[in-house]
Design an enzyme around this catalytic site. Structure first.
Site, PDB file in Angstrom:
ATOM      1  NE  ARG A  71       6.747 -36.716  27.645  1.00 24.67           N
ATOM      2  CZ  ARG A  71       7.716 -37.585  27.864  1.00 24.67           C
ATOM      3  NH1 ARG A  71       7.475 -38.876  27.765  1.00 24.67           N
ATOM      4  NH2 ARG A  71       8.930 -37.175  28.181  1.00 24.67           N
ATOM      5  CG  HIS A  72      -3.044 -37.785  26.785  1.00 24.24           C
ATOM      6  ND1 HIS A  72      -3.930 -36.762  26.540  1.00 24.24           N
ATOM      7  CD2 HIS A  72      -3.778 -38.936  26.776  1.00 24.24           C
ATOM      8  CE1 HIS A  72      -5.143 -37.250  26.386  1.00 24.24           C
ATOM      9  NE2 HIS A  72      -5.083 -38.571  26.517  1.00 24.24           N
ATOM     10  CG  HIS A  73      -2.395 -34.517  21.548  1.00 20.46           C
ATOM     11  ND1 HIS A  73      -2.107 -35.830  21.241  1.00 20.46           N
ATOM     12  CD2 HIS A  73      -1.881 -33.765  20.550  1.00 20.46           C
ATOM     13  CE1 HIS A  73      -1.455 -35.871  20.098  1.00 20.46           C
ATOM     14  NE2 HIS A  73      -1.309 -34.636  19.646  1.00 20.46           N
ATOM     15  CG  ASN A  74      -6.597 -33.123  25.667  1.00 17.95           C
ATOM     16  OD1 ASN A  74      -6.203 -32.102  25.134  1.00 17.95           O
ATOM     17  ND2 ASN A  74      -7.588 -33.842  25.173  1.00 17.95           N
ATOM     18  NE  ARG A 105       2.176 -31.063  26.211  1.00 14.26           N
ATOM     19  CZ  ARG A 105       1.428 -32.162  26.335  1.00 14.26           C
ATOM     20  NH1 ARG A 105       1.988 -33.290  26.743  1.00 14.26           N
ATOM     21  NH2 ARG A 105       0.139 -32.125  26.075  1.00 14.26           N
TER      22      ARG A 105
END
Length: 396
Positions: free
Chosen positions: A226-229, A282
């Site tokens: 996944r992406h952190h942001n 998330r």
């Protein structure tokens, strides 16, 4: 048209990945790269594997179009040969540990005094100063020390970046620094020292993560694929088991994505009203996406993503990438000649309208010793004497 660095000579006391990657970029742009190798086995990377019909994959990847000269630097006469070769160069590059070039009479202070126009590039693990200056450095170790591993992997298991990213980052900065120094030399008439470290390069590639710590968000959690942001962003498995890669990075794309899934209700859900909210929630959102993707085959998902103009992609193996239609369209595979015949390599990523990529073979160990020494002013008898004394070695 001629390549951008045509006429530039680089003498490289290099091995493994970081230094060879830097000079690989320069050689592709036309520089005459003279690769200094040690007697017995040459660049240490030559022995890492034998994947390419007996040749090392690492050597093949980063050393095309260079010229190989074998010199015994432990012999005073060999060090004299190296000094003579450097006197013919525009650039001297080394990625040996700090202190090694000085012991060979190839330190910056000594060479710059004799050759004030020389551009001198030093690549090392931690740079030429600081408490870690003399620490042993390998890509994996630098990825850990410089924080890259802290950002990759899953919450319960860190992971390194698969490619040797710390080596490549340092090599790229070194190539850029050399070109900038050559440009500045045209105006000042003087060369300079370029001090590149794998640690510095990797730290600079942490991008926005230092701001997490500086501004109170704490250590970034490891989020796997996944992406952190940005949420949702990453790989999700379709019903047929195929991974579908998505990057929903704008509010407009988010709304389109919800409609594509048949979940227009998510647009009005306060938990997901914007990316900041989606990031805070998330796990709930990713669970919903996983469920919805799991109800559809990948072909349907790819069709809907394409129709919606949404950023998406496939997760390809290396063999699939090499057969990618974009690889063919951009002519990203180049065939080079070598001692084992013609072999494919990846083409330079640099595309310049007035400067073509230079071509040339993969050097054999010591295959260019005689020719390079002649270009430095040695006569055939002198070369024969050096070869006979095993100060230099030639396979020509």
């Amino acid at each position: 048209m001629t390549p951008a660095l045509d006429g530039v000579r680089v003498v490289a006391l290099e091995q493994a990945v970081a230094g060879p990657f830097a000079t690989h970029v320069l050689a592709d742009m036309g520089a005459d790269v003279i690769k200094i190798e040690r007697p017995g086995g040459g660049d240490v990377v030559r022995s890492w594997d034998a994947v390419v019909r007996g040749l090392s994959s690492g050597y093949v990847a980063f050393n095309r179009r260079k010229r190989s000269v074998v010199v015994d630097a432990s012999d005073k006469r060999g060090r004299d040969v190296l000094a003579r070769l450097v006197s013919t160069a525009d650039v001297f590059l080394t990625n040996f540990a700090p202190g090694v070039p000085e012991r060979l009479g190839l330190g910056y202070a000594e060479l710059s005094e004799r050759h004030p126009r020389l551009v001198y590039a030093s690549l090392s693990g931690y740079g030429l100063d600081g408490p870690y200056r003399d620490a042993l450095a390998y890509d994996l170790l630098i990825q850990g020390e410089a924080g890259m591993i802290a950002t990759t992997g899953y919450p319960d298991a860190p992971a390194k970046v698969g490619a040797p990213i710390s080596d490549i980052a340092a090599g790229m900065y070194a190539a850029l620094g050399i070109v900038l120094a050559l440009y500045q030399r045209d105006r000042t008439g003087r060369g300079q020292l370029i001090d590149i470290s794998m640690f510095d390069a990797t730290l600079s590639w942490l991008a926005y993560f230092p701001h997490f710590v500086w501004h109170g968000a704490g250590e970034p959690e490891r989020v796997g694929m996944r992406h952190h942001n940005v949420v949702p962003y990453g790989l999700f498995r379709a019903r047929d088991g195929t991974y579908v890669n998505i990057a929903i990075a704008s509010q407009q794309h988010w709304q389109t994505f919800c409609r594509m899934l048949g979940r227009a209700d998510l647009v009005g859900d306060e938990r997901f009203r914007d990316n900041i909210a989606r990031r805070a929630n998330r796990h709930a959102l990713e669970e919903i996406v996983e469920q919805e993707f799991g109800r559809l085959d990948s072909a349907v998902l790819f069709e809907r993503l394409e129709a919606g103009g949404l950023p998406h992609g496939r997760v390809r193996g290396i063999a699939e990438v090499l057969a990618h239609p974009q690889v063919a369209a951009r002519r990203l595979i180049r065939t080079v000649s070598s001692e084992v015949g013609d072999i494919p390599t990846i083409e330079s990523a640099l595309r310049m309208s007035e400067s073509p990529v230079a071509t040339g073979p993969l050097p054999t160990l010591g295959g260019d010793t005689n020719a390079v020494l002649r270009s430095a002013g040695y006569g055939d008898d002198e070369i024969a004497a050096l070869v006979g004394a095993e100060v230099v070695w030639s396979s020509a």
